[in-house]
Design a protein around this motif. Structure first.
Motif, PDB file in Angstrom:
ATOM      1  N   VAL A   1       0.862  -1.185   0.000  1.00 27.91           N
ATOM      2  CA  VAL A   1       0.000   0.000   0.000  1.00 27.91           C
ATOM      3  C   VAL A   1       0.895   1.230   0.000  1.00 27.91           C
ATOM      4  CG1 VAL A   1      -1.817   1.227   1.253  1.00 27.91           C
ATOM      5  CG2 VAL A   1      -1.704  -1.265   1.373  1.00 27.91           C
ATOM      6  N   VAL A   2       0.566   2.192  -0.836  1.00 29.24           N
ATOM      7  CA  VAL A   2       1.327   3.435  -0.898  1.00 29.24           C
ATOM      8  C   VAL A   2       0.397   4.583  -0.526  1.00 29.24           C
ATOM      9  CG1 VAL A   2       2.639   4.990  -2.393  1.00 29.24           C
ATOM     10  CG2 VAL A   2       2.825   2.515  -2.696  1.00 29.24           C
ATOM     11  N   PHE A   3       0.806   5.365   0.459  1.00 27.19           N
ATOM     12  CA  PHE A   3       0.065   6.551   0.854  1.00 27.19           C
ATOM     13  C   PHE A   3       0.875   7.762   0.414  1.00 27.19           C
ATOM     14  CE2 PHE A   3      -1.168   3.353   4.014  1.00 27.19           C
ATOM     15  CZ  PHE A   3      -2.545   3.394   3.879  1.00 27.19           C
ATOM     16  N   PRO A   4       0.408   8.487  -0.597  1.00 28.75           N
ATOM     17  CA  PRO A   4       1.169   9.651  -1.061  1.00 28.75           C
ATOM     18  C   PRO A   4       1.332  10.688   0.046  1.00 28.75           C
ATOM     19  CG  PRO A   4      -0.580   9.081  -2.605  1.00 28.75           C
ATOM     20  CD  PRO A   4      -0.798   8.264  -1.368  1.00 28.75           C
ATOM     21  N   GLU A   5       2.527  11.203   0.192  1.00 26.08           N
ATOM     22  CA  GLU A   5       2.820  12.179   1.236  1.00 26.08           C
ATOM     23  C   GLU A   5       1.995  13.441   1.037  1.00 26.08           C
ATOM     24  OE1 GLU A   5       6.644  14.570   3.061  1.00 26.08           O
ATOM     25  OE2 GLU A   5       6.967  12.817   1.811  1.00 26.08           O
ATOM     26  N   GLY A   6       1.455  13.948   2.130  1.00 32.08           N
ATOM     27  CA  GLY A   6       0.702  15.188   2.093  1.00 32.08           C
ATOM     28  C   GLY A   6      -0.697  15.052   1.530  1.00 32.08           C
ATOM     29  N   CYS A   7      -1.190  13.836   1.379  1.00 31.36           N
ATOM     30  CA  CYS A   7      -2.522  13.611   0.813  1.00 31.36           C
ATOM     31  C   CYS A   7      -3.424  12.913   1.821  1.00 31.36           C
ATOM     32  CB  CYS A   7      -2.429  12.725  -0.435  1.00 31.36           C
ATOM     33  SG  CYS A   7      -1.541  13.476  -1.791  1.00 31.36           S
ATOM     34  N   VAL A   8      -4.701  13.178   1.701  1.00 34.41           N
ATOM     35  CA  VAL A   8      -5.698  12.440   2.460  1.00 34.41           C
ATOM     36  C   VAL A   8      -6.041  11.221   1.621  1.00 34.41           C
ATOM     37  CG1 VAL A   8      -8.053  12.467   3.352  1.00 34.41           C
ATOM     38  CG2 VAL A   8      -6.617  14.503   3.552  1.00 34.41           C
ATOM     39  N   THR A   9      -6.054  10.060   2.239  1.00 34.05           N
ATOM     40  CA  THR A   9      -6.315   8.816   1.520  1.00 34.05           C
ATOM     41  C   THR A   9      -7.575   8.166   2.061  1.00 34.05           C
ATOM     42  OG1 THR A   9      -3.941   8.495   1.232  1.00 34.05           O
ATOM     43  CG2 THR A   9      -5.342   6.569   0.899  1.00 34.05           C
TER      44      THR A   9
ATOM     45  N   GLU B   1       6.161  -6.147   7.420  1.00 38.04           N
ATOM     46  CA  GLU B   1       6.914  -4.922   7.630  1.00 38.04           C
ATOM     47  C   GLU B   1       6.037  -3.732   7.302  1.00 38.04           C
ATOM     48  OE1 GLU B   1      10.631  -2.645   5.517  1.00 38.04           O
ATOM     49  OE2 GLU B   1      10.668  -4.824   5.592  1.00 38.04           O
ATOM     50  N   VAL B   2       6.044  -2.751   8.197  1.00 38.36           N
ATOM     51  CA  VAL B   2       5.330  -1.502   7.972  1.00 38.36           C
ATOM     52  C   VAL B   2       6.381  -0.407   7.956  1.00 38.36           C
ATOM     53  CG1 VAL B   2       3.650   0.129   8.885  1.00 38.36           C
ATOM     54  CG2 VAL B   2       3.236  -2.337   9.096  1.00 38.36           C
ATOM     55  N   ASN B   3       6.392   0.381   6.899  1.00 38.75           N
ATOM     56  CA  ASN B   3       7.364   1.453   6.769  1.00 38.75           C
ATOM     57  C   ASN B   3       6.629   2.744   6.451  1.00 38.75           C
ATOM     58  OD1 ASN B   3       9.524   3.095   6.360  1.00 38.75           O
ATOM     59  ND2 ASN B   3      10.256   2.075   4.526  1.00 38.75           N
ATOM     60  N   LEU B   4       6.320   3.502   7.499  1.00 41.43           N
ATOM     61  CA  LEU B   4       5.654   4.790   7.335  1.00 41.43           C
ATOM     62  C   LEU B   4       6.545   5.867   7.927  1.00 41.43           C
ATOM     63  CD1 LEU B   4       1.988   3.938   8.408  1.00 41.43           C
ATOM     64  CD2 LEU B   4       2.818   4.356   6.102  1.00 41.43           C
ATOM     65  N   PRO B   5       6.965   6.822   7.121  1.00 37.85           N
ATOM     66  CA  PRO B   5       7.787   7.903   7.663  1.00 37.85           C
ATOM     67  C   PRO B   5       6.936   8.857   8.489  1.00 37.85           C
ATOM     68  CG  PRO B   5       7.334   8.273   5.351  1.00 37.85           C
ATOM     69  CD  PRO B   5       6.753   6.939   5.696  1.00 37.85           C
ATOM     70  N   GLY B   6       7.507   9.391   9.539  1.00 39.73           N
ATOM     71  CA  GLY B   6       6.808  10.381  10.353  1.00 39.73           C
ATOM     72  C   GLY B   6       5.769   9.766  11.256  1.00 39.73           C
ATOM     73  N   ALA B   7       4.885  10.618  11.755  1.00 36.84           N
ATOM     74  CA  ALA B   7       3.838  10.187  12.680  1.00 36.84           C
ATOM     75  C   ALA B   7       2.670   9.596  11.901  1.00 36.84           C
ATOM     76  CB  ALA B   7       3.373  11.370  13.520  1.00 36.84           C
ATOM     77  N   GLN B   8       1.992   8.639  12.515  1.00 34.66           N
ATOM     78  CA  GLN B   8       0.828   8.032  11.900  1.00 34.66           C
ATOM     79  C   GLN B   8      -0.350   8.163  12.849  1.00 34.66           C
ATOM     80  OE1 GLN B   8       3.267   5.208  12.743  1.00 34.66           O
ATOM     81  NE2 GLN B   8       4.589   6.344  11.400  1.00 34.66           N
ATOM     82  N   ALA B   9      -1.477   8.507  12.307  1.00 34.17           N
ATOM     83  CA  ALA B   9      -2.711   8.570  13.086  1.00 34.17           C
ATOM     84  C   ALA B   9      -3.872   8.457  12.120  1.00 34.17           C
ATOM     85  CB  ALA B   9      -2.801   9.885  13.854  1.00 34.17           C
TER      86      ALA B   9
END
Length: 133
Positions: A16-24, A54-62
Motif C-alpha cells: 500500500v502506498v500513501f502519497p505524502e501530504g494527501c488524504v487517503t 513490515e510496515v514502513n511509514l515515515p513520520g507520525a501516523q494517526a
C-alpha cells in the motif's frame, strides 16, 4: 487436553502506498479488513493478535476511527486540535492553525467551529455534520 490454535490469516499480503501530504480514503465492503489494516499500520492491533510483515511509514501516523466516539461537550475546533496533537502536529504553529481552519471550511463546518458536537443529552451538530467532524 488443550488444542493448539491454528493461526488464521486475516489480511492478505499487500503493498500500500500513501502519497505524502494527501488524504487517503480506504474503501471496501463491511468485513473486508479496512480497520484491521489501519490498526496494523498504526500499531494499534488488538492484544493476542500477532502481525507478520513490515510496515514502513515515515513520520507520525494517526487515523480517525470509524465509530462515533465523539464526546458531546467538545467543539469541532477542539476535536481538530486534538487529532492534530495525536498526529504529532504542534497546535501553536500558525501552519497547523491555518490547516485546521482550511479543513473546517472545506467540510462546511467553518461556521460551526465553536459548536459543541452534542450527544443524546444535548443538541449539537447534526448526524451528517458529525461524520464530517
Amino acid at each position: 487436553t488443550k488444542r493448539k490454535k491454528t493461526p488464521k490469516t486475516i489480511l492478505s499480503p499487500m503493498t500500500v502506498v500513501f502519497p505524502e501530504g494527501c488524504v487517503t480514503a480506504i474503501m471496501g465492503p463491511s468485513g473486508s479488513g479496512k480497520t484491521t489494516m489501519l490498526d496494523t499500520l498504526t500499531g494499534s492491533i488488538s492484544s493476542g493478535v500477532s502481525v507478520v510483515g513490515e510496515v514502513n511509514l515515515p513520520g507520525a501516523q494517526a487515523y480517525i476511527p470509524q465509530d462515533d466516539l465523539l464526546h458531546g461537550f467538545y467543539t469541532c475546533q477542539s476535536y481538530m486540535e486534538h487529532y492534530a496533537r495525536l498526529s504529532g502536529k504542534n497546535n501553536n504553529n500558525s501552519g497547523t492553525k491555518e490547516a485546521i481552519e482550511n479543513i473546517l471550511e472545506s467540510l462546511g463546518l467553518g461556521e460551526h467551529r465553536d459548536t459543541n458536537v452534542g450527544d443524546i443529552f444535548f443538541k449539537g451538530l447534526s448526524g451528517g455534520q458529525k461524520k464530517e467532524a
